[in-house]
Motif scaffolding. Structure first.
Motif, PDB file in Angstrom:
ATOM      1  N   ALA A  12       0.795  -1.480  -0.017  1.00 44.38           N
ATOM      2  CA  ALA A  12       0.035  -0.030  -0.040  1.00 44.38           C
ATOM      3  C   ALA A  12       1.089   1.278   0.035  1.00 44.38           C
ATOM      4  O   ALA A  12       0.644   2.321   0.450  1.00 44.38           O
ATOM      5  N   GLY A  13       1.991   1.159  -0.682  1.00 45.83           N
ATOM      6  CA  GLY A  13       2.766   2.211  -0.984  1.00 45.83           C
ATOM      7  C   GLY A  13       2.245   3.216  -1.921  1.00 45.83           C
ATOM      8  O   GLY A  13       1.111   2.808  -2.483  1.00 45.83           O
ATOM      9  N   ASP A  34      -1.028  -4.953   3.298  1.00 45.33           N
ATOM     10  CA  ASP A  34       0.373  -4.267   3.484  1.00 45.33           C
ATOM     11  C   ASP A  34       0.768  -4.918   5.212  1.00 45.33           C
ATOM     12  O   ASP A  34      -0.124  -5.009   5.941  1.00 45.33           O
ATOM     13  N   LEU A  36       2.618  -3.319   6.906  1.00 47.65           N
ATOM     14  CA  LEU A  36       2.618  -2.241   8.045  1.00 47.65           C
ATOM     15  C   LEU A  36       1.212  -1.897   8.429  1.00 47.65           C
ATOM     16  O   LEU A  36      -0.030  -2.225   7.757  1.00 47.65           O
ATOM     17  N   GLN A  42       7.148   3.689   1.928  1.00 48.52           N
ATOM     18  CA  GLN A  42       8.283   4.399   2.060  1.00 48.52           C
ATOM     19  C   GLN A  42       7.654   5.875   2.707  1.00 48.52           C
ATOM     20  O   GLN A  42       8.349   6.522   3.488  1.00 48.52           O
ATOM     21  N   CYS A  43       6.884   6.628   1.711  1.00 43.55           N
ATOM     22  CA  CYS A  43       6.631   8.076   2.117  1.00 43.55           C
ATOM     23  C   CYS A  43       5.948   8.030   3.535  1.00 43.55           C
ATOM     24  O   CYS A  43       6.493   9.033   4.368  1.00 43.55           O
ATOM     25  N   LEU A  46       9.146   6.145   6.126  1.00 42.52           N
ATOM     26  CA  LEU A  46      10.627   6.922   6.099  1.00 42.52           C
ATOM     27  C   LEU A  46      10.724   8.428   6.269  1.00 42.52           C
ATOM     28  O   LEU A  46      11.551   8.851   6.556  1.00 42.52           O
ATOM     29  N   ILE A  52       8.332  16.495  -1.456  1.00 43.45           N
ATOM     30  CA  ILE A  52       8.527  15.760  -2.803  1.00 43.45           C
ATOM     31  C   ILE A  52       8.514  16.815  -3.593  1.00 43.45           C
ATOM     32  O   ILE A  52       7.322  17.568  -3.632  1.00 43.45           O
ATOM     33  N   VAL A  87       1.880 -10.715   3.269  1.00 40.38           N
ATOM     34  CA  VAL A  87       1.727 -11.789   2.248  1.00 40.38           C
ATOM     35  C   VAL A  87       2.789 -12.924   2.402  1.00 40.38           C
ATOM     36  O   VAL A  87       3.799 -12.413   1.968  1.00 40.38           O
ATOM     37  N   ALA A 116       3.137  -4.682  -5.620  1.00 40.79           N
ATOM     38  CA  ALA A 116       3.701  -3.173  -5.396  1.00 40.79           C
ATOM     39  C   ALA A 116       4.451  -3.262  -4.099  1.00 40.79           C
ATOM     40  O   ALA A 116       4.156  -2.343  -3.346  1.00 40.79           O
ATOM     41  N   GLY A 118       7.674  -2.501  -3.246  1.00 36.06           N
ATOM     42  CA  GLY A 118       8.619  -1.792  -2.896  1.00 36.06           C
ATOM     43  C   GLY A 118      10.012  -2.342  -2.409  1.00 36.06           C
ATOM     44  O   GLY A 118      10.691  -3.249  -3.534  1.00 36.06           O
ATOM     45  N   LEU A 119      10.669  -2.042  -1.484  1.00 32.98           N
ATOM     46  CA  LEU A 119      11.889  -2.666  -1.176  1.00 32.98           C
ATOM     47  C   LEU A 119      11.803  -4.040  -0.400  1.00 32.98           C
ATOM     48  O   LEU A 119      12.542  -4.629   0.048  1.00 32.98           O
ATOM     49  N   GLY A 120      10.317  -4.320  -0.231  1.00 31.09           N
ATOM     50  CA  GLY A 120      10.052  -5.436   0.601  1.00 31.09           C
ATOM     51  C   GLY A 120       9.181  -5.097   1.639  1.00 31.09           C
ATOM     52  O   GLY A 120       8.865  -3.814   1.852  1.00 31.09           O
ATOM     53  N   SER A 121       9.077  -6.047   2.715  1.00 36.08           N
ATOM     54  CA  SER A 121       8.332  -5.815   3.890  1.00 36.08           C
ATOM     55  C   SER A 121       8.935  -4.996   4.868  1.00 36.08           C
ATOM     56  O   SER A 121      10.227  -5.513   4.898  1.00 36.08           O
ATOM     57  N   ILE A 256       8.817 -12.936  -0.734  1.00 31.54           N
ATOM     58  CA  ILE A 256       8.417 -12.621  -2.498  1.00 31.54           C
ATOM     59  C   ILE A 256       9.878 -13.493  -3.101  1.00 31.54           C
ATOM     60  O   ILE A 256       9.444 -14.017  -4.241  1.00 31.54           O
ATOM     61  N   ILE A 298       8.609   7.691  -7.940  1.00 28.81           N
ATOM     62  CA  ILE A 298       7.148   7.526  -7.928  1.00 28.81           C
ATOM     63  C   ILE A 298       6.178   7.798  -9.026  1.00 28.81           C
ATOM     64  O   ILE A 298       5.533   6.963  -9.451  1.00 28.81           O
TER      65      ILE A 298
HETATM   66  C1  LIG Z   1      14.084   9.558   2.070  1.00 29.91           C
HETATM   67  C2  LIG Z   1      13.591   9.224   0.616  1.00 29.91           C
HETATM   68  C3  LIG Z   1      12.968  10.207  -0.051  1.00 29.91           C
HETATM   69  C4  LIG Z   1      12.564  10.054  -1.344  1.00 29.91           C
HETATM   70  N1  LIG Z   1      12.250  11.045  -2.185  1.00 29.91           N
HETATM   71  C5  LIG Z   1      11.606  10.813  -3.414  1.00 29.91           C
HETATM   72  C6  LIG Z   1      11.364  11.964  -4.287  1.00 29.91           C
HETATM   73  O1  LIG Z   1      11.538  12.984  -3.820  1.00 29.91           O
HETATM   74  N2  LIG Z   1      10.578  11.433  -5.442  1.00 29.91           N
HETATM   75  C7  LIG Z   1      10.488  10.106  -5.876  1.00 29.91           C
HETATM   76  O2  LIG Z   1       9.746  10.063  -6.760  1.00 29.91           O
HETATM   77  N3  LIG Z   1      10.902   9.158  -4.930  1.00 29.91           N
HETATM   78  C8  LIG Z   1      11.359   9.570  -3.789  1.00 29.91           C
HETATM   79  N4  LIG Z   1      11.580   8.351  -3.028  1.00 29.91           N
HETATM   80  C9  LIG Z   1      11.398   6.992  -3.578  1.00 29.91           C
HETATM   81  C10 LIG Z   1      10.004   6.659  -3.165  1.00 29.91           C
HETATM   82  O3  LIG Z   1       9.623   6.687  -1.913  1.00 29.91           O
HETATM   83  C11 LIG Z   1       9.799   5.105  -3.901  1.00 29.91           C
HETATM   84  O4  LIG Z   1       9.886   5.405  -5.195  1.00 29.91           O
HETATM   85  C12 LIG Z   1       8.127   4.694  -3.620  1.00 29.91           C
HETATM   86  O5  LIG Z   1       7.933   4.728  -2.224  1.00 29.91           O
HETATM   87  C13 LIG Z   1       7.963   3.658  -4.255  1.00 29.91           C
HETATM   88  O6  LIG Z   1       6.627   3.299  -3.910  1.00 29.91           O
HETATM   89  P1  LIG Z   1       6.145   1.714  -3.935  1.00 29.91           P
HETATM   90  O7  LIG Z   1       4.662   1.723  -3.777  1.00 29.91           O
HETATM   91  O8  LIG Z   1       6.713   0.840  -5.129  1.00 29.91           O
HETATM   92  O9  LIG Z   1       6.885   0.988  -2.693  1.00 29.91           O
HETATM   93  P2  LIG Z   1       6.731   1.634  -1.100  1.00 29.91           P
HETATM   94  O10 LIG Z   1       6.714   2.880  -0.749  1.00 29.91           O
HETATM   95  O11 LIG Z   1       8.301   0.892  -0.516  1.00 29.91           O
HETATM   96  O12 LIG Z   1       5.712   0.302  -0.344  1.00 29.91           O
HETATM   97  C14 LIG Z   1       5.930  -0.845  -0.360  1.00 29.91           C
HETATM   98  C15 LIG Z   1       4.892  -1.171   0.607  1.00 29.91           C
HETATM   99  O13 LIG Z   1       4.771  -2.995   0.372  1.00 29.91           O
HETATM  100  C16 LIG Z   1       4.679  -3.595   1.530  1.00 29.91           C
HETATM  101  N5  LIG Z   1       5.126  -4.908   1.524  1.00 29.91           N
HETATM  102  C17 LIG Z   1       6.223  -5.553   0.866  1.00 29.91           C
HETATM  103  N6  LIG Z   1       6.134  -6.711   0.826  1.00 29.91           N
HETATM  104  C18 LIG Z   1       5.052  -7.265   1.313  1.00 29.91           C
HETATM  105  C19 LIG Z   1       4.300  -8.474   1.643  1.00 29.91           C
HETATM  106  N7  LIG Z   1       5.096  -9.593   1.519  1.00 29.91           N
HETATM  107  N8  LIG Z   1       3.268  -8.503   2.383  1.00 29.91           N
HETATM  108  C20 LIG Z   1       2.379  -7.208   2.669  1.00 29.91           C
HETATM  109  N9  LIG Z   1       2.969  -6.235   2.196  1.00 29.91           N
HETATM  110  C21 LIG Z   1       4.251  -5.882   1.731  1.00 29.91           C
HETATM  111  C22 LIG Z   1       5.644  -2.830   2.544  1.00 29.91           C
HETATM  112  O14 LIG Z   1       5.483  -2.798   3.974  1.00 29.91           O
HETATM  113  C23 LIG Z   1       5.220  -1.312   1.845  1.00 29.91           C
HETATM  114  O15 LIG Z   1       4.538  -0.469   2.661  1.00 29.91           O
HETATM  115  C24 LIG Z   1      12.359   8.679  -1.511  1.00 29.91           C
HETATM  116  C25 LIG Z   1      12.588   7.571  -0.972  1.00 29.91           C
HETATM  117  C26 LIG Z   1      13.235   7.856   0.358  1.00 29.91           C
HETATM  118  C27 LIG Z   1      13.748   6.693   1.287  1.00 29.91           C
END
Ligand SMILES: Cc1cc2nc3c(=O)[nH]c(=O)nc-3n(C[C@H](O)[C@H](O)[C@H](O)COP(=O)(O)OP(=O)(O)OC[C@H]3O[C@@H](n4cnc5c(N)ncnc54)[C@H](O)[C@@H]3O)c2cc1C
Length: 341
Positions: A12-13, A34, A36, A42-43, A46, A52, A87, A116, A118-121, A256, A298
């Motif tokens: 739910a990122g 999710d 969490l 991450q938004c 972290l 942004i 999951v 979706a 992200g970097l994992g759980s 995963i 993003i």
């Molecule tokens: C400090 C910082 C600043 C940033 N600034 C920017 C910026 O200015 N502009 C920009 O474009 N990007 C920025 N980013 C990067 C951006 O945050 C990421 O690209 C974005 O969050 C990716 O989104 P996502 O939905 O792919 O994954 P995520 O935000 O990582 O969310 C993934 C979710 O999946 C869940 N998950 C994973 N595996 C499982 C599982 N097996 N079961 C259940 N849940 C699971 C996790 O708990 C997590 O909540 C920044 C990152 C950081 C750390």
């Protein structure tokens, strides 16, 4: 709980949330899982307060604000959220549908899956001192399920961020004793919380020790204390029935990696037409995927969600004719969005 659905979105990122929107425009509903306890990835986890600057048409947007806006945008589509559930299993059924299982025992039967993730759980950073593992979730905790369970107990809390300070302040009044341990005298937590902690320390209501965990002590299988190495190097033994550790969270690919999908550089290999993984029907968007030229941004994830939605529609309804409609002018999209024509 058992759920039959079109699509399960794992994560739910920001990208998982926008996937709900793109699917919703095409009339496809989704469940979102999710690990969490809150949405936002991450938004929210972290950098919620950071601005942004590269979201199109929003010159500046707070990270938590972006998540709040996405939640508002996807509201019409009524996605069902399963938060605090990881999951753990994903398997293809003989009929081409998918079974997903979560850590909370929820079982999904889904026509398609979007990872979706992200970097994992996000997992708690562990105390990681010799002998501590057997006590995890018994007398060594990384989260508080019930504050009442700690009343009248001798507590040691590790950490210097908001969670450590918030729980120190919340648990101190009812604890038999409470020691807060942090590796230095400066804290990442809100200044007001630190001031309240210092006031309780001055009043003799809690103790603060500057140092790091060294080992745990036990008798007859029960935790009795922790030894801390102070900044100067000397060791200090602290009595403890319950230890709480708040060192923050870090992402881990976790289960995963075991789902027989092609992985490259700790990410899921996808094509750039459908954002489909090596298993048809399982899609991957956002930071979890990799393809030539991938940028972990993003806005890249938002684009991937749009194309994946069309591919998912085709996967679920191969005979349905696909055509592009504009949200500006499409009556059917207006109906789905709940806006007047
Ligand atoms: C400090 C910082 C600043 C940033 N600034 C920017 C910026 O200015 N502009 C920009 O474009 N990007 C920025 N980013 C990067 C951006 O945050 C990421 O690209 C974005 O969050 C990716 O989104 P996502 O939905 O792919 O994954 P995520 O935000 O990582 O969310 C993934 C979710 O999946 C869940 N998950 C994973 N595996 C499982 C599982 N097996 N079961 C259940 N849940 C699971 C996790 O708990 C997590 O909540 C920044 C990152 C950081 C750390």
């Amino acid at each position: 709980m058992s759920v039959v659905t079109d699509v399960v979105i794992v994560g739910a990122g920001p990208c998982g949330l926008f996937q709900v929107f793109e699917l919703g425009l095409l009339g496809i509903s989704a469940h979102v899982v999710d690990s969490l306890p809150r949405v936002g990835g991450q938004c929210a986890e972290l950098y919620p307060d950071k601005p942004i600057y590269d979201i199109p048409a929003l010159p500046v947007c707070g990270a938590q604000e972006l998540i709040d806006r996405l939640m508002q945008q996807i509201h019409p589509f009524g996605a069902v959220f399963h938060l605090g559930e990881q999951v753990t299993e994903l398997a293809r059924q003989d009929n081409g549908r998918f079974t997903l299982k979560t850590s909370a025992g929820t079982v999904f039967d889904a026509g398609a899956v979007v990872l979706a993730a992200g970097l994992g759980s996000f997992q708690p950073r562990r105390l990681g001192v010799p002998g501590s593992e057997p006590f995890e979730n018994v007398s060594l905790h990384y989260k508080v399920q019930s504050a009442a369970a700690f009343a009248g107990k001798r507590l040691v809390i590790f950490g210097g961020g908001d969670s450590a300070l918030d729980w120190t302040l919340a648990l101190a009044p009812a604890a038999a004793s409470l020691t807060l341990v942090h590796r230095r005298g400066e804290f990442r937590a809100a200044a007001a919380s630190v001031a309240r902690m210092r006031a309780l320390e001055s009043a003799g209501k809690l103790r603060f020790v500057e140092g790091i965990a060294d080992s745990v002590q036990s008798r007859d299988g029960l935790l009795t204390g922790v030894t801390v190495r102070r900044t100067g190097g000397e060791r200090l033994s602290l009595e403890a029935e319950q230890v709480l550790v708040f060192f923050g969270l870090h992402p881990k690919l976790g289960p995963i990696a075991e789902w027989q999908l092609v992985i490259e550089k700790k990410a899921l290999r996808v094509d750039t037409e459908k954002f489909q993984t090596s298993t048809p029907g399982i899609f991957a968007i956002g930071d979890i995927n990799i393809y030539p030229g991938k940028k972990k941004l993003i806005l890249s994830g938002f684009h991937e969600a749009a194309l994946a939605a069309f591919a998912i529609q085709h996967h679920l309804y191969p005979d349905k004719k696909q055509f592009l409609q504009y949200t500006t002018t499409s009556p059917i999209m207006h109906r789905r969005l709940g806006v007047p024509d």
